[in-house]
Design a protein around this motif. Structure first.
Motif, PDB file in Angstrom:
ATOM      1  N   ASP A  73       0.793  -1.285  -0.044  1.00 18.07           N
ATOM      2  CA  ASP A  73      -0.093  -0.113   0.124  1.00 18.07           C
ATOM      3  C   ASP A  73       0.909   1.369  -0.134  1.00 18.07           C
ATOM      4  N   ILE A  74       0.177   2.368  -0.177  1.00 18.97           N
ATOM      5  CA  ILE A  74       1.052   3.665  -0.603  1.00 18.97           C
ATOM      6  C   ILE A  74       1.769   3.880   0.732  1.00 18.97           C
ATOM      7  N   ASP A  75       1.168   3.851   1.892  1.00 21.28           N
ATOM      8  CA  ASP A  75       2.058   4.183   3.099  1.00 21.28           C
ATOM      9  C   ASP A  75       3.060   3.550   3.344  1.00 21.28           C
ATOM     10  N   ARG A  76       3.214   2.138   3.081  1.00 19.04           N
ATOM     11  CA  ARG A  76       4.210   1.388   3.186  1.00 19.04           C
ATOM     12  C   ARG A  76       5.289   1.782   2.007  1.00 19.04           C
ATOM     13  N   LEU A  77       5.019   2.049   1.007  1.00 20.40           N
ATOM     14  CA  LEU A  77       5.773   2.642  -0.094  1.00 20.40           C
ATOM     15  C   LEU A  77       6.478   3.881   0.134  1.00 20.40           C
ATOM     16  N   ARG A  78       5.650   4.798   0.866  1.00 13.91           N
ATOM     17  CA  ARG A  78       6.327   6.077   1.318  1.00 13.91           C
ATOM     18  C   ARG A  78       7.235   5.696   2.415  1.00 13.91           C
ATOM     19  N   THR A  79       6.816   4.755   3.390  1.00 17.57           N
ATOM     20  CA  THR A  79       8.023   4.331   4.269  1.00 17.57           C
ATOM     21  C   THR A  79       9.546   3.983   3.536  1.00 17.57           C
TER      22      THR A  79
END
Length: 512
Positions: A73-79
């Motif tokens: 998901d996008i949050d994990r990708l941002r991390t």
């Protein structure tokens, strides 16, 4: 005013600084002084793609959800973006090619395809193209350059969501050119989100017809850039020399060396050239020739910080150390950007940390950088143990495969596994940098990876004894009984230990 994510990133950077300047000898490198050795330090987000001889059916949904970034998901990708920035990188290379569609949402029902003998007839890009743009936007918002990697003539037909039967298309075929043009236009839709593109022409790429010349590839590059600049007039571009000198992969006739491109006069004056950086080895003379011709030099590194076709946790510390530690000082001025590969996501964080650290300051040394990562990820109380586990994996797991396995190395693998099981992460422990999996999860990976190595060694050593029985003419019943009693390797439905399990199945088949 910092938002919550940027505040967290700033705090992580301070924690890293604390690790690097703490009293522990495991984390005492020299402070970074002056300009980083490599100016633009880039990570390529790829995905694990086993070769045909290592493809096995255990690649489950669980494995692809865990290790393929297209499913995150996008949050994990941002991390993940936060992590690579803190590790010292200032550029991110992404791609929207059909190989990623295999990984972004899997699984295609087995009855619909016969991979790896042939590609699926149809694939759905799902949400990857939009998610990729969102990742690029976030990367730019925290100060990273964004690069888009493009297969030059290995197209995807977005009109039908299919891979053309001859997926590396001919320049003089009107039907092929129509597919290429819609593919280039689709790629160009990403232009507002990116600062730079890299066009890639070999492995895959090239073709067989009379028009398949290196001059055609360069003209294709110019056309791709023209389409991108309609949507982003300032976007930069690089023409990749990756594998163009390979007798196996280069299918563009007429290419001899970098002077073939430099002397052609076809590429626009502002086009950069990137060298083949396979395994961290680059051609210094070609870098000098490119610079002398007034162009900027990039290096596209592959099989450097990771291993695409042998999915597992790999120790690439020595390779990274040699790649950057042995660069002559003048490469600081010659190289504009250098990319390294991230393939087995969550399993390669230590390699990325070492690469990012040495690209800034090669004098730090690979082993020192690795110790920094261990302290930051696991805490000082686990540093010695984890270092021994990593060393055990490095000494027992082959990079490309396995030859004869010795009982002595089995003891090394068993000790590494025993140590991995003893890693304890205290409650409330916070790593010194953002991580895409928690320290406890990474400790669990070390247990699983070392267990797979032990199982394979135990099986292989016993299997060699069965082979000896066969050579000595033992009876069929006796051989069958010995095979039935061989140590078993568990099917890894949860862990990415492709190397060992595929090799186990292959050896077992050979015995039978």
């Amino acid at each position: 005013m910092l938002n919550e994510r940027r505040l967290s990133l700033a705090v992580s950077a301070l924690l890293v600084l604390a690790v690097l300047t703490a009293g522990s000898r495991a984390a005492e490198p020299q402070k970074q002084t002056g300009e980083p050795f490599i100016k633009i330090r880039e990570v390529i987000w790829g995905d694990p793609h086993p070769t045909r001889d290592l493809w096995v059916s255990y690649f489950t949904d669980t494995i692809y959800q865990k290790y393929a970034v297209g499913n995150w998901d996008i949050d994990r990708l941002r991390t993940y973006v936060d992590m690579i920035k803190v590790f010292g990188f200032n550029s991110l290379q992404l791609h929207d090619v059909w190989q990623r569609y295999f990984d972004a949402g899997w699984r295609i029902p087995p009855e619909e395809w016969n991979f790896p003998k042939e590609w699926p007839k149809k694939i759905d890009p799902r949400d990857w193209p939009e998610k990729m743009d969102a990742v690029a936007d976030y990367a730019r918002s925290i100060g990273l350059r964004t690069s888009l990697f493009i297969w030059g003539n290995t197209a995807f037909d977005h009109r039908t969501n299919t891979i053309p039967p001859r997926h590396s298309l001919e320049p003089d075929d009107p039907a092929a050119l129509e597919i290429l043009e819609q593919y280039w236009d689709k790629q160009a839709e990403h232009a507002p989100h990116f600062d730079h593109i890299v066009t890639h022409w070999a492995d895959p790429g090239g073709c067989k017809g009379p028009a398949c010349t290196i001059e055609a590839a360069m003209r294709f590059h110019n056309e791709i850039v023209r389409r991108f600049r309609k949507k982003n007039p300032t976007i930069q571009s690089t023409f990749s020399l990756w594998m163009l000198q390979s007798s196996r992969f280069n299918k563009w006739r007429g290419y001899k060396n970098v002077h073939t491109v430099l002397d052609s006069g076809i590429l626009s004056d502002d086009v950069m050239l990137c060298l083949d950086g396979n395994g961290g080895k680059i051609n210094l003379a070609e870098a000098e020739a490119i610079t002398k011709a007034g162009r900027k030099v990039g290096v596209w590194g592959w099989y450097l910080a990771d291993t695409e076709t042998r999915p597992s946790l790999h120790m690439r510390t020595n390779t990274i150390g040699n790649a950057f530690g042995k660069l002559p000082p003048k490469m600081h001025d010659l190289i504009d950007w250098y990319s390294v590969d991230a393939i087995n996501h969550t399993l390669n964080m230590h390699n990325l940390y070492v690469a990012g650290r040495l690209m800034r300051d090669p004098k730090v040394g690979a082993q020192t950088a690795l110790r920094e990562f261990i302290v930051g990820a696991f805490g000082t109380q686990n540093a010695g143990t984890v270092e021994k586990v990593f060393r055990g994996i490095a000494n027992t797991r082959g990079v490309w495969g396995y030859g004869t396995l010795s009982p002595a190395n089995l003891l090394v693998a068993r000790e590494a596994h025993k140590l991995a099981m003893g890693i304890t992460i205290p409650n409330g422990f916070e790593p010194a940098f953002p991580m895409v999996i928690s320290p406890k999860e990474l400790a669990g990976e070390l247990v699983a990876q070392t267990e797979a190595i032990v199982e394979f060694y135990e099986f292989s050593i016993a299997a060699d004894k069965v082979k000896q029985m066969q050579k000595e003419g033992a009876g069929q019943d006796k051989v069958k009984a010995a095979i039935a009693n061989l140590p078993k390797a568990k099917t890894p439905t949860e862990w990415l230990t492709n190397m060992e399990y595929a090799s186990y199945l292959k050896k077992l088949k050979e015995l039978k």
